[in-house]
Design an enzyme around this catalytic site. Structure first.
Site, PDB file in Angstrom:
ATOM      1  CE  LYS A 136      -0.747  -5.913   1.060  1.00  0.00           C
ATOM      2  NZ  LYS A 136      -0.967  -4.642   1.769  1.00  0.00           N
TER       3      LYS A 136
HETATM    4  P1  NAD Z   1      -8.285  -0.729  -5.355  1.00  0.00           P
HETATM    5  O1  NAD Z   1      -8.303  -2.074  -5.975  1.00  0.00           O
HETATM    6  O2  NAD Z   1      -9.483  -0.250  -4.620  1.00  0.00           O
HETATM    7  O3  NAD Z   1      -7.892   0.378  -6.443  1.00  0.00           O
HETATM    8  C1  NAD Z   1      -6.743   0.259  -7.236  1.00  0.00           C
HETATM    9  C2  NAD Z   1      -6.778   1.351  -8.297  1.00  0.00           C
HETATM   10  O4  NAD Z   1      -5.556   1.293  -9.063  1.00  0.00           O
HETATM   11  C3  NAD Z   1      -7.923   1.198  -9.299  1.00  0.00           C
HETATM   12  O5  NAD Z   1      -8.398   2.467  -9.672  1.00  0.00           O
HETATM   13  C4  NAD Z   1      -7.229   0.518 -10.487  1.00  0.00           C
HETATM   14  O6  NAD Z   1      -7.901   0.726 -11.720  1.00  0.00           O
HETATM   15  C5  NAD Z   1      -5.894   1.232 -10.452  1.00  0.00           C
HETATM   16  N1  NAD Z   1      -4.842   0.521 -11.198  1.00  0.00           N
HETATM   17  C6  NAD Z   1      -4.625  -0.813 -11.260  1.00  0.00           C
HETATM   18  N2  NAD Z   1      -3.599  -1.080 -12.094  1.00  0.00           N
HETATM   19  C7  NAD Z   1      -3.166   0.108 -12.556  1.00  0.00           C
HETATM   20  C8  NAD Z   1      -2.139   0.492 -13.460  1.00  0.00           C
HETATM   21  N3  NAD Z   1      -1.336  -0.401 -14.037  1.00  0.00           N
HETATM   22  N4  NAD Z   1      -1.973   1.826 -13.724  1.00  0.00           N
HETATM   23  C9  NAD Z   1      -2.769   2.751 -13.141  1.00  0.00           C
HETATM   24  N5  NAD Z   1      -3.757   2.438 -12.287  1.00  0.00           N
HETATM   25  C10 NAD Z   1      -3.957   1.141 -11.991  1.00  0.00           C
HETATM   26  O7  NAD Z   1      -6.983  -0.748  -4.373  1.00  0.00           O
HETATM   27  P2  NAD Z   1      -6.724   0.162  -3.099  1.00  0.00           P
HETATM   28  O8  NAD Z   1      -7.213  -0.569  -1.904  1.00  0.00           O
HETATM   29  O9  NAD Z   1      -7.166   1.552  -3.361  1.00  0.00           O
HETATM   30  O10 NAD Z   1      -5.120   0.106  -3.039  1.00  0.00           O
HETATM   31  C11 NAD Z   1      -4.303   0.989  -3.812  1.00  0.00           C
HETATM   32  C12 NAD Z   1      -2.900   1.012  -3.212  1.00  0.00           C
HETATM   33  O11 NAD Z   1      -2.976   1.422  -1.845  1.00  0.00           O
HETATM   34  C13 NAD Z   1      -2.181  -0.327  -3.181  1.00  0.00           C
HETATM   35  O12 NAD Z   1      -0.799  -0.119  -3.323  1.00  0.00           O
HETATM   36  C14 NAD Z   1      -2.476  -0.857  -1.787  1.00  0.00           C
HETATM   37  O13 NAD Z   1      -1.519  -1.802  -1.342  1.00  0.00           O
HETATM   38  C15 NAD Z   1      -2.376   0.443  -1.004  1.00  0.00           C
HETATM   39  N6  NAD Z   1      -3.067   0.433   0.296  1.00  0.00           N
HETATM   40  C16 NAD Z   1      -4.398   0.181   0.392  1.00  0.00           C
HETATM   41  C17 NAD Z   1      -5.010   0.230   1.642  1.00  0.00           C
HETATM   42  C18 NAD Z   1      -6.491   0.018   1.824  1.00  0.00           C
HETATM   43  O14 NAD Z   1      -6.977   0.237   2.953  1.00  0.00           O
HETATM   44  N7  NAD Z   1      -7.243  -0.348   0.813  1.00  0.00           N
HETATM   45  C19 NAD Z   1      -4.237   0.494   2.801  1.00  0.00           C
HETATM   46  C20 NAD Z   1      -2.889   0.768   2.653  1.00  0.00           C
HETATM   47  C21 NAD Z   1      -2.303   0.726   1.399  1.00  0.00           C
END
Ligand code: NAD
Length: 450
Positions: A136
């Site tokens: 990461k």
């Molecule tokens: P993203 O940046 O697209 O979206 C993140 C979301 O979380 C946004 O809506 C943001 O406003 C919100 N957010 C941020 N801080 C916050 C807070 N303090 N309280 C409430 N909401 C908050 O990110 P993503 O890619 O959707 O990732 C989200 C989670 O999923 C993370 O934990 C990431 O590690 C995990 N993840 C993502 C993927 C992927 O393919 N993108 C794969 C596996 C895991």
């Protein structure tokens, strides 16, 4: 396929002063001081290691990442000033294949957070029998405060600072919080130009999660949300629960959250409350995720969406619904939230959203928990397909990608469920054991050099 615009174009169309004013309000902030994700990850590893009798030697190797890289690099801002940035890449383990894991752009990025997230990638790939290890990385800054051209220069300087510590057979980044397909394309392009003309075409798979035009895979954009829904579907089958007509609350409306919400809504489930970095909103009659998505693209947040009313974070966590889907940041469900939740199951779209103590409270209250390394693994599964397509110069159609993803998710879910039932374990421990077993066999057969 449309890809998400960089954070500066969506969540930060506002000028700097306005964007700074859009910092989380007390209504959205986690009420507790956030704990240490690496300690939580260690506790989860320890629990599984004990349950499976993992050899002390293998446990010792896995207890720390192999490499922790920290880089500082200057970037020219639009006004001509130089700004220094701090970037990281943590490479946890590569016994099963090249390191693999997302890149996060966020103001709270820290070494311990990335160590915890990198370890989770090792377990996730091993659980799915994907020949990758875990990593990461990220940069500690708020992408909302930067223009598109600044974001491009920050990304390219970070990539060049990482040098050959990344590579298509070394370490393969992907999108995570605050990054997207555009950022991946800048990383790819920078890497391609640094390796030189003769190798240029053979390093396209240095990153996954790219745009389709630049070598991305059909289905990658929606893969994590789609994989989550496959897990929910299997859980519902086992529980004889009808998803059509059920309700869910969702924290985070980014890549994972918004796609999961759209797919669930197509299956007849109703989104009754949703929150992001700026606001929480609710409507017991249901919120249309497509319309909400348009609002978020235009304004950067769910805040101010007309089809719902504003609520506080506490109210969000006590809304009655069938499913709760944390899909934002880690360590959002503490003991207080676990006591408040009025749902049947917590579906961990985010990485590490639940404290171990909170998970125990959920179990004691009869609430199921579907763990992150299983639920959100659709992203890395389709990243693997993208990497394979690039390596073979192939293009698979959407149907092929989705069929493979569904088969993989359902098979892995079934393995976790069966082991959990057989050994009377929670799903997280069962999922860890399956992954750790594969890693352990590899170490036992290979030994360590010299
Ligand atoms: P993203 O940046 O697209 O979206 C993140 C979301 O979380 C946004 O809506 C943001 O406003 C919100 N957010 C941020 N801080 C916050 C807070 N303090 N309280 C409430 N909401 C908050 O990110 P993503 O890619 O959707 O990732 C989200 C989670 O999923 C993370 O934990 C990431 O590690 C995990 N993840 C993502 C993927 C992927 O393919 N993108 C794969 C596996 C895991």
């Amino acid at each position: 396929m449309a890809h998400k615009e960089p954070a500066s174009q969506t969540e930060s169309a506002a000028p700097k002063s306005e964007a700074a004013a859009a910092a989380p309000s007390s209504a959205t902030q986690s009420p507790q001081q956030k704990g240490n994700l690496y300690s939580v990850a260690q506790a989860q590893l320890e629990k599984a290691a004990r349950a499976m009798n993992l050899s002390h030697d293998v446990y010792t190797i896995l207890s720390q990442p192999k490499n922790e890289l920290i880089v500082h690099f200057p970037v020219r801002m639009d006004n001509g000033d130089y700004q220094l940035f701090k970037g990281y890449r943590v490479q946890h383990n590569n016994v099963l294949g090249p390191y693999k894991g997302g890149i996060r752009f966020h103001e709270d990025v820290s070494l311990d957070e990335l160590k915890g997230l990198a370890a989770a990638m090792t377990w996730k790939c091993a659980l799915h029998d994907i020949p990758f290890g875990g990593a990461k990385g990220g940069i500690k800054f708020s992408p909302r405060l930067h223009s598109k051209s600044e974001l491009e220069r920050i990304t390219r300087r970070y990539t060049s600072a990482l040098g050959n510590n990344i590579g298509p057979d070394v370490d393969i980044p992907a999108p995570d919080v605050g990054t997207n397909a555009q950022i991946m394309v800048w990383i790819m392009d920078t890497f391609m130009n640094v390796v030189g003309a003769s190798e240029k075409q053979s390093v396209r798979q240095v990153v996954t999660g790219k745009t389709i035009a630049c070598g991305g895979s059909y289905g990658r954009e929606t893969a994590t949300g789609q994989g989550l829904v496959h897990c929910v579907t299997e859980w519902a089958k086992d529980r004889h629960f009808n998803l059509n007509g059920c309700s869910f609350i969702l924290q985070g409306f980014g890549n994972v959250g918004s796609h999961a919400a759209k797919i669930l809504s197509r299956m007849g489930a109703s989104l009754v409350a949703v929150g992001d970095y700026k606001a929480y909103i609710a409507n017991p009659e249901g919120i249309n995720p497509y319309k909400l998505s348009e609002h978020v693209t235009a304004t950067g947040s769910v805040d101010g969406y007309r089809g719902a009313t504003a609520i506080g974070r506490e109210e969000f966590f006590s809304m009655e619904a069938d499913l709760a889907i944390p899909a934002a940041l880690e360590l959002e469900i503490g003991e207080k939230e676990a006591r408040s939740l009025r749902v049947k199951v917590v579906v961990e779209g985010a990485n590490g959203p639940t404290y171990p103590e909170a998970e125990q409270i959920l179990f004691d209250r009869g609430i199921d928990v579907l763990p992150d390394i299983l639920v959100n693994s659709g992203g890395v599964a389709v990243s693997y397909y993208e990497w394979l397509q690039n390596k073979r110069s192939e293009r698979w159609d959407l149907e092929e990608v989705e069929t493979r993803l569904e088969k993989r998710m359902k098979k892995t879910y079934g393995m976790v469920r069966d082991l959990a039932h057989e050994r009377k374990l929670d799903f997280r421990t069962a999922a860890y054991i399956i992954g750790l077993e594969r890693i352990s066999v590899a170490y036992n057969e290979r030994g360590i050099f010299p």
